[in-house]
Design a protein around this motif. Structure first.
Motif, short mmCIF file in Angstrom:
data_model
loop_
_atom_site.label_atom_id
_atom_site.label_comp_id
_atom_site.label_asym_id
_atom_site.label_seq_id
_atom_site.Cartn_x
_atom_site.Cartn_y
_atom_site.Cartn_z
N GLU A 6 0.88 -1.17 0.00
CA GLU A 6 0.00 0.00 0.00
C GLU A 6 0.91 1.21 0.00
O GLU A 6 1.88 1.26 0.76
CB GLU A 6 -0.88 0.00 1.25
CG GLU A 6 -1.78 -1.22 1.35
CD GLU A 6 -2.52 -1.25 2.68
OE1 GLU A 6 -3.12 -0.22 3.05
OE2 GLU A 6 -2.47 -2.30 3.33
N THR A 8 1.42 5.73 -0.99
CA THR A 8 1.00 7.05 -1.45
C THR A 8 2.26 7.84 -1.78
O THR A 8 3.33 7.57 -1.26
CB THR A 8 0.21 7.83 -0.38
OG1 THR A 8 1.02 7.97 0.79
CG2 THR A 8 -1.09 7.14 -0.03
N ARG A 25 1.25 5.34 -10.87
CA ARG A 25 0.16 4.56 -11.46
C ARG A 25 0.67 3.72 -12.63
O ARG A 25 0.35 2.54 -12.75
CB ARG A 25 -0.97 5.48 -11.90
CG ARG A 25 -2.16 4.73 -12.47
CD ARG A 25 -3.37 5.61 -12.74
NE ARG A 25 -3.05 6.90 -13.32
CZ ARG A 25 -3.35 8.07 -12.75
NH1 ARG A 25 -3.98 8.12 -11.61
NH2 ARG A 25 -3.03 9.20 -13.35
N ASP A 37 -5.15 -1.79 -7.23
CA ASP A 37 -6.23 -0.85 -6.97
C ASP A 37 -5.61 0.53 -6.81
O ASP A 37 -4.91 0.80 -5.83
CB ASP A 37 -7.00 -1.24 -5.70
CG ASP A 37 -8.18 -0.32 -5.42
OD1 ASP A 37 -8.64 0.37 -6.35
OD2 ASP A 37 -8.63 -0.28 -4.26
N VAL A 38 -5.81 1.39 -7.81
CA VAL A 38 -5.23 2.72 -7.81
C VAL A 38 -6.33 3.71 -7.50
O VAL A 38 -7.37 3.73 -8.16
CB VAL A 38 -4.58 3.03 -9.18
CG1 VAL A 38 -4.05 4.44 -9.22
CG2 VAL A 38 -3.49 2.02 -9.49
N ASN A 43 -3.01 3.61 -2.90
CA ASN A 43 -2.89 2.59 -3.93
C ASN A 43 -2.51 1.27 -3.28
O ASN A 43 -1.74 1.25 -2.32
CB ASN A 43 -1.81 2.99 -4.94
CG ASN A 43 -2.02 4.40 -5.44
OD1 ASN A 43 -2.87 4.64 -6.26
ND2 ASN A 43 -1.25 5.34 -4.92
#
Length: 83
Positions: A6, A8, A25, A37-38, A43
């Motif tokens: 996970e 950021t 991304r 999963d963005v 993310n």
């Protein structure tokens, strides 16, 4: 072994995705990962340990080069029952 990452990137820009977020991304979506999963504020990606660790290496190098001043991430081992 499966891992979940996970992450950021910062700084945030609520009006337009900054270049480092676009790069993050792209890195995650093109990596050899099973689940991605963005989202706008976080993310998540999951896959085999080698694939996740390789993606994290590229993610850190490319997002910092693209202007990220901070990358926060957490990596967890995914147990069979967690899927």
């Amino acid at each position: 072994m499966r891992l979940r990452v996970e992450f950021t990137t910062e700084p945030f820009d609520l009006d337009e995705a900054p270049e480092h977020a676009v790069v993050a991304r792209e890195v995650i979506e093109t990596a050899d990962l099973d689940e991605v999963d963005v989202g706008p504020f976080g993310n998540t990606a999951e896959g085999g340990a080698d694939a996740v660790l390789a993606a994290v290496d590229v993610l850190l190098r490319r997002t910092l080069t693209a202007g990220a001043t901070r990358v926060s991430l957490q990596i967890n081992v995914v147990e069979e029952g967690d899927r």
